[in-house]
Design a protein around this motif. Structure first.
Motif, PDB file in Angstrom:
ATOM      1  N   ARG A 163      36.494  48.982  39.328  1.00  0.00           N
ATOM      2  CA  ARG A 163      36.751  48.931  37.888  1.00  0.00           C
ATOM      3  C   ARG A 163      35.447  49.277  37.157  1.00  0.00           C
ATOM      4  NH1 ARG A 163      38.194  42.881  37.505  1.00  0.00           N
ATOM      5  NH2 ARG A 163      36.154  42.944  38.470  1.00  0.00           N
ATOM      6  N   ALA A 165      33.229  47.475  35.658  1.00  0.00           N
ATOM      7  CA  ALA A 165      32.094  46.590  35.950  1.00  0.00           C
ATOM      8  C   ALA A 165      31.457  46.937  37.301  1.00  0.00           C
ATOM      9  CB  ALA A 165      32.533  45.127  35.934  1.00  0.00           C
ATOM     10  N   GLU A 166      32.292  47.255  38.307  1.00  0.00           N
ATOM     11  CA  GLU A 166      31.742  47.595  39.619  1.00  0.00           C
ATOM     12  C   GLU A 166      30.957  48.918  39.561  1.00  0.00           C
ATOM     13  OE1 GLU A 166      34.963  46.510  39.459  1.00  0.00           O
ATOM     14  OE2 GLU A 166      34.836  44.638  40.598  1.00  0.00           O
ATOM     15  N   ARG A 333      41.299  41.761  45.567  1.00  0.00           N
ATOM     16  CA  ARG A 333      41.636  41.751  44.163  1.00  0.00           C
ATOM     17  C   ARG A 333      42.865  42.605  43.858  1.00  0.00           C
ATOM     18  NH1 ARG A 333      37.080  43.157  41.894  1.00  0.00           N
ATOM     19  NH2 ARG A 333      36.281  41.077  41.636  1.00  0.00           N
ATOM     20  N   SER A 338      52.221  40.202  37.646  1.00  0.00           N
ATOM     21  CA  SER A 338      53.338  39.451  37.093  1.00  0.00           C
ATOM     22  C   SER A 338      52.869  38.551  35.960  1.00  0.00           C
ATOM     23  CB  SER A 338      53.956  38.554  38.164  1.00  0.00           C
ATOM     24  OG  SER A 338      54.425  39.338  39.226  1.00  0.00           O
ATOM     25  N   ILE A 339      53.755  38.267  35.032  1.00  0.00           N
ATOM     26  CA  ILE A 339      53.454  37.235  34.050  1.00  0.00           C
ATOM     27  C   ILE A 339      54.663  36.315  33.904  1.00  0.00           C
ATOM     28  CG2 ILE A 339      51.954  38.845  32.787  1.00  0.00           C
ATOM     29  CD1 ILE A 339      53.876  38.595  30.491  1.00  0.00           C
ATOM     30  N   PRO A 340      54.398  35.027  33.678  1.00  0.00           N
ATOM     31  CA  PRO A 340      55.500  34.089  33.487  1.00  0.00           C
ATOM     32  C   PRO A 340      56.138  34.309  32.110  1.00  0.00           C
ATOM     33  CG  PRO A 340      53.407  32.960  33.917  1.00  0.00           C
ATOM     34  CD  PRO A 340      53.087  34.375  33.621  1.00  0.00           C
ATOM     35  N   PHE A 369      55.646  34.410  26.713  1.00  0.00           N
ATOM     36  CA  PHE A 369      56.601  35.493  26.548  1.00  0.00           C
ATOM     37  C   PHE A 369      58.032  35.046  26.816  1.00  0.00           C
ATOM     38  CE2 PHE A 369      52.682  37.803  27.027  1.00  0.00           C
ATOM     39  CZ  PHE A 369      52.837  38.816  26.101  1.00  0.00           C
ATOM     40  N   ASP A 388      60.093  46.243  30.191  1.00  0.00           N
ATOM     41  CA  ASP A 388      58.670  46.063  30.466  1.00  0.00           C
ATOM     42  C   ASP A 388      58.414  45.669  31.910  1.00  0.00           C
ATOM     43  OD1 ASP A 388      57.596  46.450  27.768  1.00  0.00           O
ATOM     44  OD2 ASP A 388      58.758  44.662  27.289  1.00  0.00           O
ATOM     45  N   LEU A 410      55.477  43.250  36.182  1.00  0.00           N
ATOM     46  CA  LEU A 410      55.273  44.318  35.197  1.00  0.00           C
ATOM     47  C   LEU A 410      55.302  45.691  35.858  1.00  0.00           C
ATOM     48  CD1 LEU A 410      52.360  42.737  33.163  1.00  0.00           C
ATOM     49  CD2 LEU A 410      54.780  42.758  32.595  1.00  0.00           C
TER      50      LEU A 410
ATOM     51  N   TYR B 317      35.911  45.569  25.728  1.00  0.00           N
ATOM     52  CA  TYR B 317      37.275  45.107  26.001  1.00  0.00           C
ATOM     53  C   TYR B 317      37.902  44.440  24.767  1.00  0.00           C
ATOM     54  CZ  TYR B 317      37.189  45.937  31.093  1.00  0.00           C
ATOM     55  OH  TYR B 317      37.169  46.523  32.321  1.00  0.00           O
ATOM     56  N   ARG B 333      55.086  49.276  22.471  1.00  0.00           N
ATOM     57  CA  ARG B 333      54.920  48.751  23.806  1.00  0.00           C
ATOM     58  C   ARG B 333      53.450  48.657  24.205  1.00  0.00           C
ATOM     59  NH1 ARG B 333      58.049  51.886  26.650  1.00  0.00           N
ATOM     60  NH2 ARG B 333      59.892  50.629  26.484  1.00  0.00           N
ATOM     61  N   PRO B 336      51.507  43.744  27.516  1.00  0.00           N
ATOM     62  CA  PRO B 336      50.783  42.478  27.385  1.00  0.00           C
ATOM     63  C   PRO B 336      49.660  42.439  28.412  1.00  0.00           C
ATOM     64  CG  PRO B 336      52.986  42.151  28.309  1.00  0.00           C
ATOM     65  CD  PRO B 336      52.904  43.570  27.881  1.00  0.00           C
ATOM     66  N   SER B 338      47.567  39.967  28.885  1.00  0.00           N
ATOM     67  CA  SER B 338      47.103  38.604  29.147  1.00  0.00           C
ATOM     68  C   SER B 338      48.072  37.879  30.056  1.00  0.00           C
ATOM     69  CB  SER B 338      47.009  37.827  27.838  1.00  0.00           C
ATOM     70  OG  SER B 338      46.110  38.454  26.982  1.00  0.00           O
ATOM     71  N   ILE B 339      47.573  36.931  30.819  1.00  0.00           N
ATOM     72  CA  ILE B 339      48.478  36.048  31.527  1.00  0.00           C
ATOM     73  C   ILE B 339      48.000  34.609  31.357  1.00  0.00           C
ATOM     74  CG2 ILE B 339      48.906  37.855  33.241  1.00  0.00           C
ATOM     75  CD1 ILE B 339      47.664  35.998  35.276  1.00  0.00           C
ATOM     76  N   PRO B 340      48.947  33.670  31.278  1.00  0.00           N
ATOM     77  CA  PRO B 340      48.586  32.264  31.152  1.00  0.00           C
ATOM     78  C   PRO B 340      48.038  31.741  32.481  1.00  0.00           C
ATOM     79  CG  PRO B 340      50.917  32.661  30.629  1.00  0.00           C
ATOM     80  CD  PRO B 340      50.396  33.885  31.266  1.00  0.00           C
ATOM     81  N   LEU B 361      40.738  34.632  38.755  1.00  0.00           N
ATOM     82  CA  LEU B 361      42.068  34.049  38.872  1.00  0.00           C
ATOM     83  C   LEU B 361      42.350  33.674  40.317  1.00  0.00           C
ATOM     84  CD1 LEU B 361      44.115  36.435  36.594  1.00  0.00           C
ATOM     85  CD2 LEU B 361      43.726  34.003  36.217  1.00  0.00           C
ATOM     86  N   PHE B 369      48.783  30.750  37.784  1.00  0.00           N
ATOM     87  CA  PHE B 369      47.391  31.032  38.123  1.00  0.00           C
ATOM     88  C   PHE B 369      46.439  29.952  37.633  1.00  0.00           C
ATOM     89  CE2 PHE B 369      49.314  35.161  38.544  1.00  0.00           C
ATOM     90  CZ  PHE B 369      48.677  35.659  39.671  1.00  0.00           C
ATOM     91  N   LEU B 384      30.541  40.081  35.898  1.00  0.00           N
ATOM     92  CA  LEU B 384      31.827  40.659  35.493  1.00  0.00           C
ATOM     93  C   LEU B 384      32.556  41.269  36.683  1.00  0.00           C
ATOM     94  CD1 LEU B 384      31.396  42.369  32.028  1.00  0.00           C
ATOM     95  CD2 LEU B 384      32.274  40.119  32.597  1.00  0.00           C
ATOM     96  N   LYS B 386      32.761  40.051  39.477  1.00  0.00           N
ATOM     97  CA  LYS B 386      33.450  38.970  40.207  1.00  0.00           C
ATOM     98  C   LYS B 386      34.683  38.466  39.448  1.00  0.00           C
ATOM     99  CE  LYS B 386      29.313  37.033  42.364  1.00  0.00           C
ATOM    100  NZ  LYS B 386      28.145  36.685  41.530  1.00  0.00           N
ATOM    101  N   ALA B 387      34.807  38.864  38.194  1.00  0.00           N
ATOM    102  CA  ALA B 387      35.854  38.283  37.337  1.00  0.00           C
ATOM    103  C   ALA B 387      37.107  39.145  37.280  1.00  0.00           C
ATOM    104  CB  ALA B 387      35.303  38.086  35.924  1.00  0.00           C
ATOM    105  N   ASP B 388      38.225  38.502  36.959  1.00  0.00           N
ATOM    106  CA  ASP B 388      39.489  39.220  36.769  1.00  0.00           C
ATOM    107  C   ASP B 388      39.814  39.418  35.300  1.00  0.00           C
ATOM    108  OD1 ASP B 388      40.332  39.433  39.559  1.00  0.00           O
ATOM    109  OD2 ASP B 388      40.444  37.258  39.487  1.00  0.00           O
ATOM    110  N   GLU B 405      45.980  24.893  29.434  1.00  0.00           N
ATOM    111  CA  GLU B 405      46.472  26.236  29.702  1.00  0.00           C
ATOM    112  C   GLU B 405      45.756  27.230  28.797  1.00  0.00           C
ATOM    113  OE1 GLU B 405      50.625  28.238  29.014  1.00  0.00           O
ATOM    114  OE2 GLU B 405      50.632  27.260  30.977  1.00  0.00           O
ATOM    115  N   LEU B 410      43.272  40.198  30.779  1.00  0.00           N
ATOM    116  CA  LEU B 410      42.918  40.918  32.013  1.00  0.00           C
ATOM    117  C   LEU B 410      42.081  42.141  31.711  1.00  0.00           C
ATOM    118  CD1 LEU B 410      46.357  40.797  33.837  1.00  0.00           C
ATOM    119  CD2 LEU B 410      44.389  39.305  34.184  1.00  0.00           C
ATOM    120  N   PHE B 411      41.200  42.481  32.628  1.00  0.00           N
ATOM    121  CA  PHE B 411      40.406  43.718  32.481  1.00  0.00           C
ATOM    122  C   PHE B 411      41.312  44.919  32.666  1.00  0.00           C
ATOM    123  CE2 PHE B 411      36.651  41.095  34.026  1.00  0.00           C
ATOM    124  CZ  PHE B 411      36.175  40.936  32.745  1.00  0.00           C
TER     125      PHE B 411
END
Lengths: 411, 411
Positions: A163, A165-166, A333, A338-340, A369, A388, A410, B317, B333, B336, B338-340, B361, B369, B384, B386-388, B405, B410-411
């Protein structure tokens, strides 16, 4: 003519295929700045410490920490200004006791300095004297040599998709070239007597090819290369010949059958003739996509998908994508796809079969959502264009009730 | 030398910029099969009904529905087999009362037929007679003309990013060319006396350029075109000259300042000289990224980012991406992003400022998650890597507690 398939579950189908598949992936040199989205073919070690010198993390005065001890608003320490550290240069001087040097964020500390006090905690007096209002500890506001990455440490492990950052991290270390997994070549064959190219006008009974393009786009999105073999009629010899060529040129071939049952059976028969172990799976307990075929000729996977464009694309997301990820060399990674969400309608289903239904996401309160199922007399590609993602109704249930939390895969 | 910025909130900064920005986006012809990820420049209407003929959705026998009425396992209906509908052809015969025709999935119904009974509900008798065990309603197992899309209907609206399903749907309609928004050209200038290209070996006090590549990769990922202007020293005339060239060649320019405060101030000064309205925002109440600058010369946006690579990428970002999406013409569209997730550690913060912290995550039970904050002495690009994704700590709080929560961007 009716099908009598021996159905296996989606998980069992993938496990069976993977237990027979022992890939020897090709890799290649890639320029780091062009490696976005590619997958590392080996662990990457740092050739150096990062940073290579002690850097300030703030704008302020570098000093010897003990010279600030006890300093406060009411009882400041007084230090002599020895100079300014210019950006991009090693300081041309060192500090003696009771001295400090102006330093900018990212600047290199003088050799004897071991801390930086922030500008807002200081005041310039006349005669090159600086008033310090706060005590700083040794190491405060300093990044030590090798603190980001030590020399020889693994910075990115094998099987990681790169990505932004890498890419930046590698270039910070001067690593301008890396080994990455070569893009697999994936062939697509569209079969069916009724199928014509999209730029032609269908006669009554004919339909334009959709599958070559939906699947091709998905494969490109995943980072693999597509080879199109066009449309062939439902003819055993034609199919065998084009599959034989495809097996020579590609790592992996997908055939979308014509939509009739006889066309699907033909595909399985021909795949069985082309190499061992041949057809491993013919029929998966999933809807849509029941007549899916997994076959293997040596280490080359052949997949037969239903001709119905919605079924073909849903199966590509659910079952073909994990196979392509193996060809891509992905180990680390896996971005959660997926999202809930909260289902807002009842969805009936049939036990003993996994159902995947297209849903539209509606953003609710606090970023939670809602998933609205998109019903329709199937087969319609614009059904998926409105969605979606997909929601699974597990094979153990006969449906999901409105209000339950589901996980939306997704697109 | 200390900064006295008048800070605005991230939302206010974007609103202020967008209130001044009235873009006239360019568009161009694109071949549909190459349009993956591009954004539609106009509503797309269907030139035809889809399907154009009545199709069967199953393998079975097409018939006149009323001929099956009352049929059951114990009291079958008996119909005469009039023929087989071949795939890709209009039937060469029609049905009379009490007749049926073999039809495959996707096949075209004979003119008088109005339903299809599935094969499994039938049995072939001798002498071309078919036994029907089930009553079917008019329209059952049939897709009507225009049921997927009627002629003239909007199939994809303006401002939609095209995914595999949309590509397939357009080609099903024979739409092989569409108008899409042209990729915006985004210039990147990296400034700072201490910055050198990644393929050079830094002398003490120097560091390799990271920002050109992290930002370039992110911009490519979003679908825009990058023009690199390389590295320039912290010099007013050099910066003004390169920005002037960039404004002529690009739609939008990003300058990453050197990491010192004076380098950042220089950037704002020069941007103010290059056109009206000039600098709109200098300083955002966000961490990292406080010294972010938004400026406008006519309809061209200039953005000044901090030199620290972590700050620059986080701000890209959070604040630059929404601006690029406007240049891309995206209206519909917004996937989304983001994820919770459940935060697994306390994270302290400072009220009055939005904090964004990198998190990893960890997949927990039932696809829920956990978000693990990645702490570190900032500045480190491998933090960064190392991060999701990123979690926002709102400006109204002084921190988040373990167990709450959060929404992970997400990146």
């Amino acid at each position: 003519m009716p099908e009598f398939l021996s159905l296996v579950s989606p998980e069992a189908a993938l496990s069976l295929l993977f237990s027979h598949l022992h890939l020897d992936l090709r890799d290649e040199d890639t320029k780091t700045e062009q490696a976005l989205g590619k997958v590392t073919a080996e662990d990457i070690l740092s050739p150096q410490d990062l940073p290579e010198f002690r850097r300030s993390t703030v704008d302020g005065y570098s000093l010897i920490a003990r010279d600030s001890h006890g300093a406060s608003e009411s009882l400041p320490a007084y230090l002599k200004l020895a100079g300014e550290v210019l950006m991009g240069n090693a300081p041309e001087f060192d500090l003696s006791s009771k001295e400090c040097a102006l330093i900018h964020t990212g600047g290199m500390l003088p050799e004897s300095a071991n801390a930086v006090v922030m500008l807002e905690d200081t005041q310039v007096l006349d005669a090159g004297e600086i008033e310090i209002f706060r005590s700083v500890a040794s190491g405060e506001n300093v990044i030590e040599i090798g603190e980001d990455v030590p020399e020889g440490g693994i910075v990115i492990s094998k099987g990681t998709r790169l990505r932004p950052a890498e890419i930046g991290g590698l270039l910070a270390l001067g690593i301008t070239k890396i080994r990455t997994i070569s893009s697999p070549k994936i062939g697509i064959i569209s079969s069916g007597d009724e199928v014509i190219p999209p730029d032609q006008n269908p006669k009554p009974g004919e339909v334009r090819d959709i599958n070559s393009y939906t699947l091709g786009a998905l494969i490109n999105e995943l980072g693999a290369e597509v080879i199109h073999y066009g449309i062939i009629p439902d003819d055993r010899d034609d199919l065998r010949e084009i599959l034989r060529i495809g097996l020579q040129e590609c790592d992996h071939i997908i055939v979308t059958a014509g939509s009739s049952a006889s066309s699907r059976d033909l595909t399985a028969d021909v795949m069985n003739e082309l190499g061992d172990p041949g057809v491993l799976v013919h029929g998966v307990s999933i809807k849509p996509g029941k007549p899916t075929i997994f076959a293997l000729a040596g280490e080359k996977v052949m997949i037969g998908l239903p001709g119905n464009p919605v079924s073909a694309l849903v199966i590509a997301y659910i079952l073909v994508k994990p196979i392509i990820q193996v060809y891509l060399g992905l180990k680390n990674r896996m971005t959660p796809a997926s999202i809930p969400a909260k289902l807002i309608m009842n969805v009936p289903s049939q036990a003993g079969r996994e159902d995947w239904i297209p849903v539209r996401l509606i953003e609710g309160e606090k970023g939670v959502f809602q998933a609205e199922p998109i019903f329709g007399r199937s087969n319609l590609i614009f059904l998926l264009a409105k969605a979606d993602g997909l929601v699974k109704i597990p094979s153990s249930t006969t449906g999901l009730e409105a209000g339950v939390e589901v996980s939306v895969r997704l697109f």
